[in-house]
Design a protein around this motif. Structure first.
Motif, PDB file in Angstrom:
ATOM      1  N   LYS A  89      37.811  43.328  52.034  1.00 23.24           N
ATOM      2  CA  LYS A  89      38.326  42.439  51.295  1.00 23.24           C
ATOM      3  C   LYS A  89      38.196  40.937  52.032  1.00 23.24           C
ATOM      4  CE  LYS A  89      43.213  41.851  49.334  1.00 23.24           C
ATOM      5  NZ  LYS A  89      42.730  42.437  48.155  1.00 23.24           N
ATOM      6  N   ALA A  90      37.826  40.925  53.147  1.00 22.48           N
ATOM      7  CA  ALA A  90      37.862  39.690  54.021  1.00 22.48           C
ATOM      8  C   ALA A  90      36.558  38.591  53.330  1.00 22.48           C
ATOM      9  CB  ALA A  90      37.734  39.519  55.320  1.00 22.48           C
ATOM     10  N   ASN A  91      35.520  39.228  53.042  1.00 26.23           N
ATOM     11  CA  ASN A  91      34.527  38.468  52.753  1.00 26.23           C
ATOM     12  C   ASN A  91      33.359  39.038  51.862  1.00 26.23           C
ATOM     13  OD1 ASN A  91      33.205  39.657  54.694  1.00 26.23           O
ATOM     14  ND2 ASN A  91      32.888  37.896  55.979  1.00 26.23           N
ATOM     15  N   MET A  92      33.531  40.330  51.358  1.00 24.99           N
ATOM     16  CA  MET A  92      32.695  41.052  50.620  1.00 24.99           C
ATOM     17  C   MET A  92      33.095  41.311  49.300  1.00 24.99           C
ATOM     18  SD  MET A  92      31.598  44.151  53.318  1.00 24.99           S
ATOM     19  CE  MET A  92      30.290  44.576  52.291  1.00 24.99           C
ATOM     20  N   ASP A  93      33.430  40.187  48.507  1.00 27.48           N
ATOM     21  CA  ASP A  93      33.678  40.253  47.086  1.00 27.48           C
ATOM     22  C   ASP A  93      32.624  39.092  46.513  1.00 27.48           C
ATOM     23  OD1 ASP A  93      34.755  37.551  48.069  1.00 27.48           O
ATOM     24  OD2 ASP A  93      36.582  37.850  47.004  1.00 27.48           O
ATOM     25  N   VAL A  94      31.631  38.975  47.266  1.00 22.92           N
ATOM     26  CA  VAL A  94      30.826  38.139  46.707  1.00 22.92           C
ATOM     27  C   VAL A  94      30.028  38.343  45.295  1.00 22.92           C
ATOM     28  CG1 VAL A  94      28.296  36.518  46.883  1.00 22.92           C
ATOM     29  CG2 VAL A  94      30.137  37.297  48.861  1.00 22.92           C
ATOM     30  N   VAL A  95      29.747  39.727  45.182  1.00 21.73           N
ATOM     31  CA  VAL A  95      29.340  40.493  43.938  1.00 21.73           C
ATOM     32  C   VAL A  95      30.209  40.457  42.876  1.00 21.73           C
ATOM     33  CG1 VAL A  95      29.793  42.826  44.464  1.00 21.73           C
ATOM     34  CG2 VAL A  95      27.889  42.403  43.243  1.00 21.73           C
ATOM     35  N   ASP A  96      31.682  40.043  43.148  1.00 22.75           N
ATOM     36  CA  ASP A  96      32.847  39.993  42.172  1.00 22.75           C
ATOM     37  C   ASP A  96      32.988  38.640  42.020  1.00 22.75           C
ATOM     38  OD1 ASP A  96      34.552  40.710  40.275  1.00 22.75           O
ATOM     39  OD2 ASP A  96      36.018  41.562  41.958  1.00 22.75           O
ATOM     40  N   PRO A  97      32.430  37.541  41.525  1.00 18.58           N
ATOM     41  CA  PRO A  97      32.997  36.266  41.351  1.00 18.58           C
ATOM     42  C   PRO A  97      33.827  36.020  40.181  1.00 18.58           C
ATOM     43  CG  PRO A  97      30.654  36.529  40.196  1.00 18.58           C
ATOM     44  CD  PRO A  97      31.190  37.848  40.648  1.00 18.58           C
ATOM     45  N   TRP A  98      34.495  36.848  39.648  1.00 15.78           N
ATOM     46  CA  TRP A  98      35.461  36.642  38.466  1.00 15.78           C
ATOM     47  C   TRP A  98      36.971  36.506  38.836  1.00 15.78           C
ATOM     48  CZ3 TRP A  98      32.458  36.727  34.180  1.00 15.78           C
ATOM     49  CH2 TRP A  98      31.265  37.275  34.313  1.00 15.78           C
ATOM     50  N   GLU A  99      37.660  35.770  38.192  1.00 19.97           N
ATOM     51  CA  GLU A  99      38.962  35.669  38.389  1.00 19.97           C
ATOM     52  C   GLU A  99      39.781  36.544  37.095  1.00 19.97           C
ATOM     53  OE1 GLU A  99      40.449  34.194  40.490  1.00 19.97           O
ATOM     54  OE2 GLU A  99      38.957  32.901  41.403  1.00 19.97           O
ATOM     55  N   TYR A 100      40.717  37.370  37.512  1.00 15.49           N
ATOM     56  CA  TYR A 100      41.186  38.483  36.351  1.00 15.49           C
ATOM     57  C   TYR A 100      42.445  39.132  36.939  1.00 15.49           C
ATOM     58  CZ  TYR A 100      38.567  41.582  39.463  1.00 15.49           C
ATOM     59  OH  TYR A 100      37.902  42.366  40.513  1.00 15.49           O
ATOM     60  N   ASN A 101      43.201  39.822  36.038  1.00 13.17           N
ATOM     61  CA  ASN A 101      44.103  40.816  36.671  1.00 13.17           C
ATOM     62  C   ASN A 101      43.685  42.210  36.155  1.00 13.17           C
ATOM     63  OD1 ASN A 101      46.784  41.482  37.468  1.00 13.17           O
ATOM     64  ND2 ASN A 101      47.181  42.093  35.395  1.00 13.17           N
ATOM     65  N   ASN A 102      43.371  42.162  34.700  1.00 19.84           N
ATOM     66  CA  ASN A 102      42.841  43.421  34.256  1.00 19.84           C
ATOM     67  C   ASN A 102      41.402  43.838  34.840  1.00 19.84           C
ATOM     68  OD1 ASN A 102      41.640  45.438  32.423  1.00 19.84           O
ATOM     69  ND2 ASN A 102      43.120  44.962  30.859  1.00 19.84           N
ATOM     70  N   GLU A 103      41.410  45.026  35.542  1.00 22.84           N
ATOM     71  CA  GLU A 103      40.178  45.492  36.290  1.00 22.84           C
ATOM     72  C   GLU A 103      38.929  45.308  35.285  1.00 22.84           C
ATOM     73  OE1 GLU A 103      40.528  49.230  38.186  1.00 22.84           O
ATOM     74  OE2 GLU A 103      40.435  50.373  36.034  1.00 22.84           O
ATOM     75  N   VAL A 104      39.041  45.514  33.906  1.00 18.87           N
ATOM     76  CA  VAL A 104      38.029  45.508  33.050  1.00 18.87           C
ATOM     77  C   VAL A 104      37.335  44.197  33.201  1.00 18.87           C
ATOM     78  CG1 VAL A 104      37.445  46.103  30.906  1.00 18.87           C
ATOM     79  CG2 VAL A 104      39.080  47.497  31.860  1.00 18.87           C
ATOM     80  N   LEU A 105      37.947  43.122  33.322  1.00 21.86           N
ATOM     81  CA  LEU A 105      37.422  41.701  33.259  1.00 21.86           C
ATOM     82  C   LEU A 105      36.868  41.286  34.595  1.00 21.86           C
ATOM     83  CD1 LEU A 105      40.212  40.474  31.078  1.00 21.86           C
ATOM     84  CD2 LEU A 105      38.014  40.680  30.557  1.00 21.86           C
TER      85      LEU A 105
END
Length: 377
Positions: free
Chosen positions: A117-133
């Motif tokens: 969670k600290a710095n390994m979300d680089v592959v996920d650069p999206w802003e969303y609430n629904n996990e599909v987005l």
């Protein structure tokens, strides 16, 4: 006028506070709509509404203690601009800690993100609430633990961190009852290793979770199982080009297969009980991968992500019809350094496993669309 008001407000604070306290945060929300269809059935009802994307506000500061030693602290809290969906607003419910910083690294104690969670979300650069987005399934193993952490300084592009959370800092659970039945979740350990140089980056995160699952034998005996998460990410982010790739292996912890969620086990006269804070009742393993590509055209950033999860293993046997495939396509638009708009669409197809007669429960196919705005300060 605005600067004058801020200056007047600061005059009411002690001199030390003016020098030390930094206010920061993000306000981000948007509109999301989605619909899910199960094999053989018609579309379910459309879900739509204003969604919060993880808004937060924080305060942090430091004090120079001399000889290269600093005291540091941070208090960060979630703010929900839409429906909270069970996620409560509260004080210091995000990363909040106190610690000491030296030339040889930093020690922190409090509520701290694990390596994922600290710095390994680089592959996920999206802003969303629904996990599909966004890649919400892939990044689900990012957690916050109450514990003590060490963060190293950077050496030739390398950094590492380690986090330990004692068993009695696990959220929730009836400790007396868990002790009686030997079911309580145990200590948590998290390690991260990061490398960055000339736009290239590589990251590795590892979690070890004591007593995160239970395996029930035919005789009814409960055997506790430890959990693990391994995640690798790498790619390139420079010269307008973004490439991110990730691989994750999870065992006896949060699974992307929904059939493993919400289970409980029998404990005689006490009825049923979940296992610690993980709510995992079966020995399970899963593997998944993700890829994101994007390119910056001035202030426009189009991007696409693909994620795949293979069929999971339950009690050592591969369970068919439990894999998933996901695609997210969208664009960010930077109004300024601090304000960005987003628009994206997502498609997720996931298997529902089999019933007791070994017949397929079909697949869920979800389509979603979202548009939103983010401001950082």
């Amino acid at each position: 006028m605005k600067k004058t008001l801020i200056a007047l407000a600061l005059t009411t604070l002690p001199v030390a506070a003016m020098a030390e306290v930094i206010l920061y945060g993000q306000m981000k929300a948007g509109y999301e709509v989605s619909s899910t269809k199960t094999s053989g059935d018609s579309h379910g009802p459309y879900q739509n509404g204003i969604a919060d994307y993880g808004s937060r506000i924080g305060f942090k500061g430091s004090e120079d203690l001399g000889n290269g030693l600093k005291a540091i602290w941070q208090v960060e809290s979630a703010i929900h601009l839409g429906n909270s969906n069970g996620k409560a607003d509260g004080w210091a419910n995000r990363d909040s800690f106190i610690g000491l910083q030296t030339d040889f690294g930093t020690i922190r104690a409090g509520r701290i993100s694990n390596a994922m969670k600290a710095n390994m979300d680089v592959v996920d650069p999206w802003e969303y609430n629904n996990e599909v987005l966004g890649l919400g399934k892939f990044t689900r193993t990012g957690e916050r633990y109450v514990g003590i952490a060490y963060d190293s300084p950077e050496w030739a592009g390398f950094k590492f961190n380690a986090l330990y959370s004692p068993r009695d800092n696990v959220n929730g659970g009836n400790r007396n009852s868990e002790y009686d039945y030997g079911m309580g979740a145990g200590d948590k350990y998290s390690v991260g290793l990061n490398y960055h140089n000339a736009g290239y980056y590589a990251k590795y995160g590892f979690d070890y979770l004591k007593n995160s699952a239970a395996m029930i034998s035919e005789s009814g005996y409960t055997k506790l199982k430890d959990g693990q998460v391994h995640r690798l990410e790498g790619g390139y982010d420079a010269n307008n080009l973004f490439v991110g790739v990730g691989y994750q292996y999870s065992k006896n912890t949060s699974s992307y297969f929904r059939g493993l969620k919400g289970a409980s086990i029998s404990v005689g006269e006490q009825g049923t009980m979940n296992v610690g804070d993980h709510n995992v009742t079966w020995d399970n393993q899963g593997q998944e991968a993700a890829l994101t590509l994007g390119y910056h055209f001035n202030n426009i950033f189009p991007k696409i992500s693909y994620a795949h999860g293979w069929n999971v293993k339950i009690n050592g046997t591969k369970e068919q019809n439990t894999k998933y495939d996901q695609v997210v396509l969208g664009t960010d638009y930077d109004f300024s350094k601090h304000t960005t708009a987003n628009i994206q669409a997502g498609w997720l197809r996931e298997g529902n496993g089999h019933d007791e007669l070994n017949q397929s429960k079909g697949k869920n196919k979800t389509t979603a669309f979202g548009v939103g705005l983010k401001h950082s300060f």
